[in-house]
Design an enzyme around this catalytic site. Structure first.
Site, PDB file in Angstrom:
ATOM      1  N   GLU A   1      89.350  73.883  -3.778  1.00  8.75           N
ATOM      2  CA  GLU A   1      89.766  73.119  -2.587  1.00  8.75           C
ATOM      3  C   GLU A   1      90.832  72.083  -2.920  1.00  8.75           C
ATOM      4  O   GLU A   1      91.379  71.437  -2.013  1.00  8.75           O
ATOM      5  CB  GLU A   1      88.550  72.394  -1.968  1.00  8.75           C
ATOM      6  CG  GLU A   1      87.449  73.297  -1.441  1.00  8.75           C
ATOM      7  CD  GLU A   1      86.400  73.606  -2.501  1.00  8.75           C
ATOM      8  OE1 GLU A   1      86.619  73.241  -3.683  1.00  8.75           O
ATOM      9  OE2 GLU A   1      85.378  74.228  -2.169  1.00  8.75           O
ATOM     10  N   GLY A   2      91.078  71.878  -4.212  1.00  2.00           N
ATOM     11  CA  GLY A   2      92.013  70.810  -4.601  1.00  2.00           C
ATOM     12  C   GLY A   2      91.247  69.551  -4.963  1.00  2.00           C
ATOM     13  O   GLY A   2      91.756  68.434  -4.813  1.00  2.00           O
ATOM     14  N   LYS A   3      90.036  69.737  -5.476  1.00  2.00           N
ATOM     15  CA  LYS A   3      89.200  68.578  -5.831  1.00  2.00           C
ATOM     16  C   LYS A   3      89.853  67.736  -6.921  1.00  2.00           C
ATOM     17  O   LYS A   3      89.762  66.518  -6.897  1.00  2.00           O
ATOM     18  CB  LYS A   3      87.831  69.053  -6.360  1.00  2.00           C
ATOM     19  CG  LYS A   3      86.973  69.709  -5.317  1.00  2.00           C
ATOM     20  CD  LYS A   3      85.633  70.147  -5.886  1.00  2.00           C
ATOM     21  CE  LYS A   3      85.724  71.304  -6.861  1.00  2.00           C
ATOM     22  NZ  LYS A   3      86.204  72.576  -6.314  1.00  2.00           N
TER      23      LYS A   3
ATOM     24  N   GLY B   1      88.552  74.847 -13.080  1.00  2.00           N
ATOM     25  CA  GLY B   1      89.935  74.603 -13.462  1.00  2.00           C
ATOM     26  C   GLY B   1      90.500  73.555 -12.519  1.00  2.00           C
ATOM     27  O   GLY B   1      90.987  73.881 -11.452  1.00  2.00           O
TER      28      GLY B   1
ATOM     29  N   ARG C   1      64.379  79.288 -21.042  1.00  2.43           N
ATOM     30  CA  ARG C   1      63.932  78.378 -22.111  1.00  2.43           C
ATOM     31  C   ARG C   1      64.207  78.916 -23.513  1.00  2.43           C
ATOM     32  O   ARG C   1      63.450  78.667 -24.443  1.00  2.43           O
ATOM     33  CB  ARG C   1      62.443  78.026 -21.921  1.00  2.43           C
ATOM     34  CG  ARG C   1      62.241  77.190 -20.675  1.00  2.43           C
ATOM     35  CD  ARG C   1      60.885  77.330 -20.103  1.00  2.43           C
ATOM     36  NE  ARG C   1      60.639  78.686 -19.657  1.00  2.43           N
ATOM     37  CZ  ARG C   1      59.489  79.104 -19.145  1.00  2.43           C
ATOM     38  NH1 ARG C   1      58.484  78.269 -19.051  1.00  2.43           N
ATOM     39  NH2 ARG C   1      59.347  80.332 -18.728  1.00  2.43           N
TER      40      ARG C   1
ATOM     41  N   GLN D   1      83.408  73.906  -8.627  1.00  4.43           N
ATOM     42  CA  GLN D   1      83.152  75.025  -7.700  1.00  4.43           C
ATOM     43  C   GLN D   1      82.947  74.479  -6.271  1.00  4.43           C
ATOM     44  O   GLN D   1      83.479  73.426  -5.965  1.00  4.43           O
ATOM     45  CB  GLN D   1      81.969  75.898  -8.154  1.00  4.43           C
ATOM     46  CG  GLN D   1      82.266  76.720  -9.410  1.00  4.43           C
ATOM     47  CD  GLN D   1      82.078  75.959 -10.707  1.00  4.43           C
ATOM     48  OE1 GLN D   1      81.080  75.296 -10.896  1.00  4.43           O
ATOM     49  NE2 GLN D   1      83.031  76.046 -11.601  1.00  4.43           N
TER      50      GLN D   1
ATOM     51  N   GLY E   1      93.806  82.948 -13.520  1.00  7.48           N
ATOM     52  CA  GLY E   1      95.104  83.432 -13.039  1.00  7.48           C
ATOM     53  C   GLY E   1      94.982  84.520 -11.975  1.00  7.48           C
ATOM     54  O   GLY E   1      95.979  85.061 -11.505  1.00  7.48           O
TER      55      GLY E   1
ATOM     56  N   ARG F   1      93.968  84.551  -5.471  1.00  9.93           N
ATOM     57  CA  ARG F   1      92.832  84.192  -4.612  1.00  9.93           C
ATOM     58  C   ARG F   1      92.933  84.942  -3.292  1.00  9.93           C
ATOM     59  O   ARG F   1      94.039  85.157  -2.790  1.00  9.93           O
ATOM     60  CB  ARG F   1      92.836  82.687  -4.345  1.00  9.93           C
ATOM     61  CG  ARG F   1      92.634  81.866  -5.598  1.00  9.93           C
ATOM     62  CD  ARG F   1      92.766  80.371  -5.312  1.00  9.93           C
ATOM     63  NE  ARG F   1      92.611  79.601  -6.533  1.00  9.93           N
ATOM     64  CZ  ARG F   1      93.303  78.495  -6.809  1.00  9.93           C
ATOM     65  NH1 ARG F   1      94.180  78.013  -5.951  1.00  9.93           N
ATOM     66  NH2 ARG F   1      93.099  77.857  -7.949  1.00  9.93           N
TER      67      ARG F   1
ATOM     68  N   LYS G   1      96.271  70.510   1.175  1.00 10.71           N
ATOM     69  CA  LYS G   1      97.246  71.594   1.361  1.00 10.71           C
ATOM     70  C   LYS G   1      97.623  71.869   2.814  1.00 10.71           C
ATOM     71  O   LYS G   1      97.881  73.014   3.193  1.00 10.71           O
ATOM     72  CB  LYS G   1      96.730  72.870   0.679  1.00 10.71           C
ATOM     73  CG  LYS G   1      96.687  72.717  -0.857  1.00 10.71           C
ATOM     74  CD  LYS G   1      96.298  73.988  -1.548  1.00 10.71           C
ATOM     75  CE  LYS G   1      97.401  74.560  -2.391  1.00 10.71           C
ATOM     76  NZ  LYS G   1      96.980  75.669  -3.256  1.00 10.71           N
TER      77      LYS G   1
ATOM     78  N   ASP H   1     100.342  71.154   4.148  1.00  6.94           N
ATOM     79  CA  ASP H   1     101.752  71.570   4.147  1.00  6.94           C
ATOM     80  C   ASP H   1     101.927  73.082   3.991  1.00  6.94           C
ATOM     81  O   ASP H   1     102.951  73.633   4.396  1.00  6.94           O
ATOM     82  CB  ASP H   1     102.516  70.839   3.027  1.00  6.94           C
ATOM     83  CG  ASP H   1     101.838  70.967   1.677  1.00  6.94           C
ATOM     84  OD1 ASP H   1     100.645  70.630   1.585  1.00  6.94           O
ATOM     85  OD2 ASP H   1     102.488  71.435   0.719  1.00  6.94           O
TER      86      ASP H   1
ATOM     87  N   VAL I   1      99.307  66.336   1.395  1.00  7.85           N
ATOM     88  CA  VAL I   1     100.482  67.061   1.903  1.00  7.85           C
ATOM     89  C   VAL I   1     101.487  67.358   0.781  1.00  7.85           C
ATOM     90  O   VAL I   1     102.687  67.298   0.987  1.00  7.85           O
ATOM     91  CB  VAL I   1     101.171  66.280   3.065  1.00  7.85           C
ATOM     92  CG1 VAL I   1     100.363  66.372   4.333  1.00  7.85           C
ATOM     93  CG2 VAL I   1     101.410  64.824   2.679  1.00  7.85           C
TER      94      VAL I   1
HETATM   95  P1  IMP Z   1      81.069  82.282 -12.786  1.00  7.80           P
HETATM   96  O1  IMP Z   1      80.866  80.870 -12.387  1.00  7.80           O
HETATM   97  O2  IMP Z   1      82.154  82.480 -13.791  1.00  7.80           O
HETATM   98  O3  IMP Z   1      79.783  82.956 -13.154  1.00  7.80           O
HETATM   99  O4  IMP Z   1      81.593  83.093 -11.486  1.00  7.80           O
HETATM  100  C1  IMP Z   1      80.779  83.266 -10.324  1.00  7.80           C
HETATM  101  C2  IMP Z   1      81.629  83.186  -9.067  1.00  7.80           C
HETATM  102  O5  IMP Z   1      82.107  81.864  -8.893  1.00  7.80           O
HETATM  103  C3  IMP Z   1      82.867  84.068  -9.081  1.00  7.80           C
HETATM  104  O6  IMP Z   1      83.122  84.504  -7.758  1.00  7.80           O
HETATM  105  C4  IMP Z   1      83.969  83.140  -9.523  1.00  7.80           C
HETATM  106  O7  IMP Z   1      85.242  83.548  -9.102  1.00  7.80           O
HETATM  107  C5  IMP Z   1      83.519  81.864  -8.827  1.00  7.80           C
HETATM  108  N1  IMP Z   1      83.998  80.638  -9.493  1.00  7.80           N
HETATM  109  C6  IMP Z   1      83.510  80.090 -10.629  1.00  7.80           C
HETATM  110  N2  IMP Z   1      84.161  78.963 -10.922  1.00  7.80           N
HETATM  111  C7  IMP Z   1      85.066  78.782  -9.954  1.00  7.80           C
HETATM  112  C8  IMP Z   1      86.017  77.760  -9.684  1.00  7.80           C
HETATM  113  O8  IMP Z   1      86.157  76.770 -10.410  1.00  7.80           O
HETATM  114  N3  IMP Z   1      86.770  77.924  -8.564  1.00  7.80           N
HETATM  115  C9  IMP Z   1      86.605  78.979  -7.734  1.00  7.80           C
HETATM  116  N4  IMP Z   1      85.720  79.951  -7.941  1.00  7.80           N
HETATM  117  C10 IMP Z   1      84.953  79.854  -9.035  1.00  7.80           C
END
Ligand code: IMP
Length: 426
Positions: A15-17, A41, A145, A224, A302, A305, A331, A333, A414
Site C-alpha cells: 500500500e506504500g506503508k 519490501g 514447536r 503485508q 520483482g 502486481r 498513489k 497521482d 501524491v
Molecule cells: P509469503 O509471505 O512469502 O509466504 O507469501 C504469501 C502471500 O503473501 C503471497 O501471496 C505473497 O505474494 C504475499 N506477500 C508476502 N509478503 C508481501 C508483501 O510484503 N507485499 C505484498 N504481498 C506479500
C-alpha cells in the site's frame, strides 16, 4: 503530543506503508517491526536515494531513531547481515540503534527450500504465490514447536541443535525430490552470521516496555496487509503471520493499553501479488495502465502486481478488524489520467449481495464487484502541496473512499518523495 501508533496495510500489502512510516517516524523515538520477515519490501525515497528494506524498520533512515525487530518477526540471519551491510555501504549505520529480539524465530536455508518445493509441487489452484523467503515453513516450525530462535543462535550448543534440524529437513527435502543441504556448510554460515549479529541481539520485550515507561513514542511498522493476515485474510492465500493490529502486541510484548492510534494505509486503487481471489482485478488494458502508471512490481520479488479498482468492501473490513483511526491514501497521482475511476461498494454472487468479506476464498472468487463510477479529474496531482489545491474531482473521489471505508482521511500521498505527503488535520 506524539502517540504510539500502529501502521497497518489495509489491503493486500504494497500500500506504500514504507513512505507513511518514514514520515511518521520523524515524530517517534522507536520504530518496531512486529511480524513477517524478509518477505516485506518497504520502499522509501530519500532525496535521490531509493531504499528497499526487508527486515530492518524504515526508522533506520532517520538519524538517532531506535529500531527494533520484534519477537513476532521471523529473521533470516544471513539476509539480515546483508541488509545491514548494504545500508552501511550507503552511509546508514545500524550498530547501537538496531536491536533484534532474542525471541524472534529464525528462517534457515531449508525453510526457503521447503517454501520453494511446496510451491513448485502443488497445482495452480493450490499455489499461494509466496515470496519464497521461507516465511510459511519458519512460522510452521514455530507453531510445531521445533523452530530455533535468535537466542539459540548464540547458545554454545547451537551446532548440535541446528544439526538435528538439518538432518530432519534433509529427509523431508529428499522425499520431495529436492536437494538436501550440507550440514557443516549451513552450520558454518549460520555461526558466521550469528557472530556478526551478536551485538544487535537484545531482550527487546523489556527494552520496549522500558522505552514506553520512560515516555518514549513507539511506531509499530506493520508488514503485508489485512487481507493477507493468517486469520482475517483470504485464507489460504495469505501470509503466515498476523498483519492486523493484534500482531503489534503479540509481536512486541507491548500491551494493548500502549497503543494510542491505528492508521490504515490504502492505495487509491488495489493491487495484489501472488495467487488468490481479488474481486476488483482488471485483466484488461485498464489494469495494465494502472500497473504501468503505478510501476506495480513487487519490491521483494520483482513480480508484476495484479491491479484493480479500489475495493471499499475490503477497506471497510480492514477498518473494522483493526479499529482504524484514520486513513493514509497513497498513489492518488497514478489515477490522474483516467477518464472514469471506479469504486467497488459491494460484491454480488448470484442473488447474494455481500457488504463484508466472506470467509471462504471459494465464495470470494465467485464474487463480482458492484461499482460506483466517478469522473476522472484528468489533471496532474503529482507534487501538489496543499489538499485544497487538488482538483475538486480528485478530492471528491478520495473523500468517497474514506466515507465508504468509514475512517477519516489523515494523509494523502501524491508522489514518491517525502515531501509529497499531505497531512489533513493530523
Ligand atoms: P509469503 O509471505 O512469502 O509466504 O507469501 C504469501 C502471500 O503473501 C503471497 O501471496 C505473497 O505474494 C504475499 N506477500 C508476502 N509478503 C508481501 C508483501 O510484503 N507485499 C505484498 N504481498 C506479500
Amino acid at each position: 503530543m506524539a502517540t504510539n501508533t500502529v501502521i497497518i496495510g489495509a489491503q493486500w500489502g504494497d500500500e506504500g506503508k514504507g513512505k507513511i512510516i518514514d514520515v511518521l517516524a520523524a515524530e517517534a523515538d522507536v520504530v518496531v517491526r512486529y511480524q513477517g520477515g524478509g518477505n516485506a519490501g518497504h520502499t522509501v525515497e530519500v532525496g535521490a536515494k531509493r531504499f528497499v528494506l526487508h527486515h530492518i524498520p524504515c526508522g533506520i533512515l532517520r538519524p538517532r531513531k531506535m529500531c527494533v525487530i520484534g519477537n513476532g518477526v521471523v529473521v533470516d540471519p544471513i539476509a539480515l547481515v546483508q541488509e545491514i551491510r548494504d545500508l552501511e555501504s550507503r552511509g546508514v549505520w545500524s550498530e547501537g540503534r538496531l536491536w533484534v529480539s532474542d525471541r524472534a524465530h529464525v528462517v534457515f536455508p531449508y525453510h526457503r527450500a521447503l517454501d520453494e518445493s511446496l510451491e513448485g509441487s502443488c497445482g495452480r489452484e493450490r499455489r499461494i504465490g509466496t515470496t519464497k523467503r521461507g516465511i510459511g515453513p519458519s512460522y510452521g516450525d514455530k507453531a510445531m514447536r521445533c523452530g530455533l530462535r535468535v537466542a539459540d543462535l548464540l547458545e554454545p550448543d547451537f551446532a548440535a541443535l541446528y544439526g538435528e534440524r538439518i538432518a530432519e529437513k534433509n529427509r523431508i527435502l529428499k522425499a520431495r525430490g529436492a536437494e538436501p543441504f550440507d550440514a557443516e556448510d549451513l552450520i558454518e554460515k549460520a555461526k558466521k552470521a550469528a557472530t556478526f549479529l551478536r551485538p544487535f541481539v537484545a531482550d527487546t520485550v523489556s527494552m520496549l516496555n522500558e522505552a514506553v515507561a520512560a515516555g518514549r513514542t513507539i511506531l509499530f511498522e506493520g508488514a503485508q496487509g489485512t487481507l493477507l493476515d493468517i486469520d482475517f485474510g483470504t485464507y489460504p492465500f495469505v501470509t503466515s503471520s498476523n498483519a492486523t493490529v493484534g500482531g503489534a502486541c503479540t509481536g512486541t510484548g507491548l500491551a494493548p493499553r500502549h497503543i494510542g492510534r491505528v492508521v490504515g494505509v490504502v492505495k487509491a486503487y488495489t493491487t495484489r501479488v501472488g495467487e488468490g481471489p481479488f474481486p476488483t482485478e482488471l485483466v484488461d488494458e485498464t489494469g495494465q495502465a494502472l500497473g504501468r502508471e503505478g510501476n506495480e512490481f513487487g519490491a521483494t520479488t520483482g513480480r508484476p502486481r495484479r491491479c484493480g479498482w479500489f475495493d471499499a468492501v475490503a477497506a471497510r473490513y480492514s477498518r473494522m478488524v483493526n479499529g482504524l483511526d484514520w486513513l493514509a491514501v497513497t498513489k492518488l497521482d497514478v489515477l490522474d489520467s483516467f477518464e472514469t475511476v471506479r469504486i467497488c461498494v459491494a460484491y454480488q454472487s448470484g442473488t447474494e449481495r455481500y457488504e463484508t468479506m466472506p470467509a471462504s476464498s471459494r465464495i470470494l472468487a465467485e464474487c463480482r464487484p458492484v461499482y460506483e463510477d466517478w469522473p476522472g479529474w484528468r489533471a496532474s496531482t503529482r507534487g501538489v502541496a496543499r489538499y485544497q489545491d487538488l482538483p475538486q474531482r480528485a478530492r471528491d473521489y478520495v473523500e468517497r473512499l474514506c466515507e465508504l471505508t468509514g475512517a477519516p482521511l489523515g494523509m494523502l500521498s501524491v508522489g514518491p518523495g517525502r515531501d509529497n505527503t499531505l497531512r489533513i488535520g493530523v
